[in-house]
Design a protein around this motif. Structure first.
Motif, PDB file in Angstrom:
ATOM      1  N   ASP A   7       0.747  -1.439  -0.157  1.00  0.00           N
ATOM      2  CA  ASP A   7       0.120  -0.486  -0.185  1.00  0.00           C
ATOM      3  C   ASP A   7       0.693   1.232  -0.087  1.00  0.00           C
ATOM      4  O   ASP A   7       0.199   2.259   0.350  1.00  0.00           O
ATOM      5  CB  ASP A   7      -0.681  -0.074   1.358  1.00  0.00           C
ATOM      6  CG  ASP A   7      -2.101  -0.825   0.720  1.00  0.00           C
ATOM      7  OD1 ASP A   7      -2.603  -1.622  -0.091  1.00  0.00           O
ATOM      8  OD2 ASP A   7      -2.592  -1.360   2.228  1.00  0.00           O
ATOM      9  N   GLU A  41       0.988  15.804   7.909  1.00  0.00           N
ATOM     10  CA  GLU A  41      -0.032  15.044   8.226  1.00  0.00           C
ATOM     11  C   GLU A  41      -0.745  13.952   7.320  1.00  0.00           C
ATOM     12  O   GLU A  41      -0.743  12.750   6.985  1.00  0.00           O
ATOM     13  CB  GLU A  41      -1.804  15.674   7.844  1.00  0.00           C
ATOM     14  CG  GLU A  41      -2.155  16.514   8.753  1.00  0.00           C
ATOM     15  CD  GLU A  41      -1.555  17.707   8.725  1.00  0.00           C
ATOM     16  OE1 GLU A  41      -0.664  18.273   7.637  1.00  0.00           O
ATOM     17  OE2 GLU A  41      -1.604  19.260   9.130  1.00  0.00           O
ATOM     18  N   ILE A  42       0.574  13.384   5.981  1.00  0.00           N
ATOM     19  CA  ILE A  42       1.100  12.914   5.142  1.00  0.00           C
ATOM     20  C   ILE A  42       0.874  11.056   5.786  1.00  0.00           C
ATOM     21  O   ILE A  42       1.100  10.213   5.042  1.00  0.00           O
ATOM     22  CB  ILE A  42       1.856  13.181   4.350  1.00  0.00           C
ATOM     23  CG1 ILE A  42       3.236  13.421   4.210  1.00  0.00           C
ATOM     24  CG2 ILE A  42       0.966  13.738   3.146  1.00  0.00           C
ATOM     25  CD1 ILE A  42       3.960  14.117   2.954  1.00  0.00           C
ATOM     26  N   LYS A  87      -0.414   7.703   6.344  1.00  0.00           N
ATOM     27  CA  LYS A  87      -1.252   7.377   4.656  1.00  0.00           C
ATOM     28  C   LYS A  87      -0.564   6.694   3.591  1.00  0.00           C
ATOM     29  O   LYS A  87       1.129   6.836   3.223  1.00  0.00           O
ATOM     30  CB  LYS A  87      -1.450   8.751   4.329  1.00  0.00           C
ATOM     31  CG  LYS A  87      -2.202   9.170   5.345  1.00  0.00           C
ATOM     32  CD  LYS A  87      -3.027  10.359   3.902  1.00  0.00           C
ATOM     33  CE  LYS A  87      -3.638  11.502   5.423  1.00  0.00           C
ATOM     34  NZ  LYS A  87      -4.387  12.487   5.401  1.00  0.00           N
ATOM     35  N   PRO A  88      -1.370   5.934   2.877  1.00  0.00           N
ATOM     36  CA  PRO A  88      -0.813   6.030   1.384  1.00  0.00           C
ATOM     37  C   PRO A  88      -0.792   6.453   0.659  1.00  0.00           C
ATOM     38  O   PRO A  88      -1.122   7.634   1.094  1.00  0.00           O
ATOM     39  CB  PRO A  88      -2.154   4.571   1.620  1.00  0.00           C
ATOM     40  CG  PRO A  88      -3.085   4.279   2.643  1.00  0.00           C
ATOM     41  CD  PRO A  88      -2.558   5.731   3.059  1.00  0.00           C
ATOM     42  N   TYR A  89       0.279   6.330   0.103  1.00  0.00           N
ATOM     43  CA  TYR A  89       1.055   7.672  -0.772  1.00  0.00           C
ATOM     44  C   TYR A  89       0.067   8.182  -1.286  1.00  0.00           C
ATOM     45  O   TYR A  89       0.304   9.081  -1.765  1.00  0.00           O
ATOM     46  CB  TYR A  89       2.330   7.148  -1.518  1.00  0.00           C
ATOM     47  CG  TYR A  89       3.515   7.760  -2.389  1.00  0.00           C
ATOM     48  CD1 TYR A  89       4.200   9.120  -1.122  1.00  0.00           C
ATOM     49  CD2 TYR A  89       3.077   7.797  -3.520  1.00  0.00           C
ATOM     50  CE1 TYR A  89       5.122   9.508  -1.946  1.00  0.00           C
ATOM     51  CE2 TYR A  89       4.055   8.417  -4.291  1.00  0.00           C
ATOM     52  CZ  TYR A  89       4.748   9.565  -3.992  1.00  0.00           C
ATOM     53  OH  TYR A  89       5.454  10.827  -4.518  1.00  0.00           O
ATOM     54  N   GLU A 140      -3.069   7.517  -1.661  1.00  0.00           N
ATOM     55  CA  GLU A 140      -4.268   8.823  -1.019  1.00  0.00           C
ATOM     56  C   GLU A 140      -4.100  10.044  -0.677  1.00  0.00           C
ATOM     57  O   GLU A 140      -4.569  10.819  -0.411  1.00  0.00           O
ATOM     58  CB  GLU A 140      -5.045   8.077   0.629  1.00  0.00           C
ATOM     59  CG  GLU A 140      -6.172   8.016   0.830  1.00  0.00           C
ATOM     60  CD  GLU A 140      -6.033   7.551   2.109  1.00  0.00           C
ATOM     61  OE1 GLU A 140      -6.130   8.036   3.663  1.00  0.00           O
ATOM     62  OE2 GLU A 140      -6.141   6.487   2.176  1.00  0.00           O
ATOM     63  N   ALA A 141      -2.241  10.075  -0.623  1.00  0.00           N
ATOM     64  CA  ALA A 141      -2.349  10.922  -0.299  1.00  0.00           C
ATOM     65  C   ALA A 141      -2.119  11.831  -1.139  1.00  0.00           C
ATOM     66  O   ALA A 141      -1.733  14.031  -1.441  1.00  0.00           O
ATOM     67  CB  ALA A 141      -0.875  11.524   0.556  1.00  0.00           C
ATOM     68  N   ILE A 146       2.958   2.996   2.513  1.00  0.00           N
ATOM     69  CA  ILE A 146       2.481   3.312   3.455  1.00  0.00           C
ATOM     70  C   ILE A 146       3.534   4.149   3.468  1.00  0.00           C
ATOM     71  O   ILE A 146       4.677   3.944   3.540  1.00  0.00           O
ATOM     72  CB  ILE A 146       2.285   2.825   5.074  1.00  0.00           C
ATOM     73  CG1 ILE A 146       1.131   1.565   5.074  1.00  0.00           C
ATOM     74  CG2 ILE A 146       2.057   3.684   5.777  1.00  0.00           C
ATOM     75  CD1 ILE A 146      -0.087   2.574   4.173  1.00  0.00           C
TER      76      ILE A 146
END
Length: 499
Positions: free
Chosen positions: A272, A291-292, A295-297, A299-300, A274
């Motif tokens: 994923d 905030e990234i 998170k999955p790359y 998704e960011a 991350i």
């Protein structure tokens, strides 16, 4: 991971004693840890600039201020390349410096690009200067004359000191009524204007009278796309117009580049991808804050999916084959605004202790300015070709050895040959058989001696008719006097020969 940093990197104690270098430092300099330890790095510096480097480094050590400087470093091959060196202090909780982290970024290529751009611009200006048609460049709403070649100055019968650097209509008030509105239109709309056989009053040779000109007004744009001026090409056709009018009235014609590293570094974990590590540089690139993290790359950065990057990352993860992007354009949403930036980046597989791929590493450097420079070089070349193709004469260039390597569109239109045909069988194929031997002899003599080439010969037209041409070529030299190229023109003189 430090050895994957694309720059040379090193670490020093608080007193400046360097105790570690990354692998790329040793690869580049061809040195060993024993040679480099402490202050051994001085051996790969240029002796001329070394004292200043040492002075600046000691100042930073004494003051605790970051160090930044550009200087050459000698490679394993004995050659020097230019590096941008940045050193940042690493402090403890009491703000006391405990060590220094330094990196050296190779900027030699950027220097070369800047020089290439400068040479391209100079070639453009050299071509303009010796062009057989009148050319001038006007800037701003007052049409300040930036430059004008000799042919243009001859057309208006003015001295350079009276014309260049001044508003056009201050020097040529008599032409304002005829061309002011046309220039305003091109400057405001960006639409080129081609004028054919226009009657313009010019005060020259002691009197004012109407002369006829063919000319092109073409908008010049700056890096932001804003129109900043106009390039004017002019050919006087008074004699042609006058002669034709005596015979009959006819239509007018003619057209007219981890954390303290200046490189962006990130580590993505699992299929994923991350985001587990992201230094300040990569956070800045992503433009969505810290905030990234976690998170999955994709998704960011969802905007990268439609640009095809999800497939590229997946391929690296599955195959273990790194991906290297050079001056790659990236549309990325940074701080709420979609931006187009250019990057050099490396995607490489991250492996666990068993050798299995469990993530992807990212190393990226923004090279927008370098990419823009490359585009400027291309644009400069485009302007050169536009200028050449706007001229009615045949325009051609050759290398210093006399091998022709460019022809403007007029050559193809006249001969009916394609560029491939001319490159295959040579330009000599359109020269009249009776003129070839003398033509080759004169050209070889010019190339050998460096003297101007001037020759009258006949060229075969696309309909098999031979017409007389006056060909001129001048060597373009660098500051040392060495010939860089030849620029030539061929002008139809059939009517003069048969009149």
């Amino acid at each position: 991971m430090a050895d994957n940093i694309p720059n040379l990197a090193w670490m020093a104690n608080a007193d400046g004693w360097i105790y570690w270098y990354n692998k790329k430092w040793y690869d580049y300099t061809g040195t060993s840890p024993e040679q480099m330890e402490g202050w051994g790095w001085q051996s790969v510096h240029d002796p001329v600039g070394l004292p200043r480097v040492v002075e600046r480094w000691k100042e930073s050590i004494a003051t605790g201020h970051p160090f930044e400087m550009v200087f050459p470093l000698k490679g394993a091959d004995g050659r020097f390349r230019q590096f941008l060196t940045r050193v940042l202090p690493v402090t403890d909780n009491e703000a006391k410096i405990i060590q220094w982290f330094g990196s050296n970024t190779d900027i030699t290529q950027q220097k070369k690009i800047e020089e290439a751009l400068k040479e391209s611009e100079q070639r453009f200006r050299d071509t303009v200067k010796q062009a057989p048609v009148g050319i001038t460049i006007l800037r701003g709403k007052d049409f300040i004359v930036e430059m004008a070649n000799d042919a243009y100055m001859l057309l208006i019968d003015r001295k350079v000191t009276e014309f260049v650097g001044k508003p056009l209509f201050e020097s040529l008030p008599e032409v304002e009524k005829s061309v002011h509105a046309l220039l305003d239109s091109v400057l405001n709309t960006g639409v080129p204007f081609h004028g054919n056989e226009l009657p313009i009053p010019v005060n020259r040779y002691g009197k004012q009278q109407i002369y006829y000109f063919d000319f092109l007004y073409y908008p010049l744009k700056d890096e932001d796309g804003k129109i900043s001026g106009i390039i004017v090409t002019v050919t006087e056709v008074s004699e042609k117009v006058t002669t034709r009018k005596k015979i009959e009235q006819s239509e007018e014609r003619y057209q007219n580049l981890i954390y303290s590293s200046p490189s962006a570094i990130g580590i993505l974990y699992g299929e994923d991808l991350i985001i587990t590590i992201a230094n300040d540089a990569i956070v800045e690139i992503v433009g969505k804050g810290k905030e990234i993290m976690g998170k999955p790359y994709f998704e960011a950065l969802p905007e990268l999916v439609e640009q095809g990057y999800k497939e590229i990352f997946a391929k690296v993860y599955k195959t273990g084959v790194p991906f290297n992007g050079v001056e790659t354009p990236l549309n990325i949403l940074q701080n709420g605004k979609m931006e187009l930036k250019y990057y050099n980046f490396l995607l490489y597989p991250q492996k666990n202790i068993n050798g299995d791929i469990d993530g992807i590493g990212i190393i990226a450097t923004e090279v927008t300015s370098q990419a823009v420079l490359n585009k400027q070089i291309q644009e400069s070349e485009k302007r050169f070709r536009l200028l050449a193709d706007s001229m009615p004469q045949h325009i051609w260039t050759s290398d210093p050895e006399g091998n022709l390597n460019y022809y403007n569109q007029s050559v193809m239109d006249y001969s009916g040959l394609t560029l491939e045909q001319i490159n295959k069988d040579g330009w000599i194929q359109i020269v009249h058989p009776d003129d070839k031997e003398a033509n080759i002899k004169e050209w070889i003599n010019a190339v050998t001696t460096g003297k101007d080439f001037l020759f009258e010969h006949r060229f075969r037209k696309h309909d098999s008719e031979y017409r007389w041409q006056l060909s001129r070529a001048r060597p373009q030299k660098d500051e040392s006097g060495k010939i860089k190229m030849w620029v030539g023109t061929s002008t139809d003189i059939q009517e003069q020969k048969t009149f």
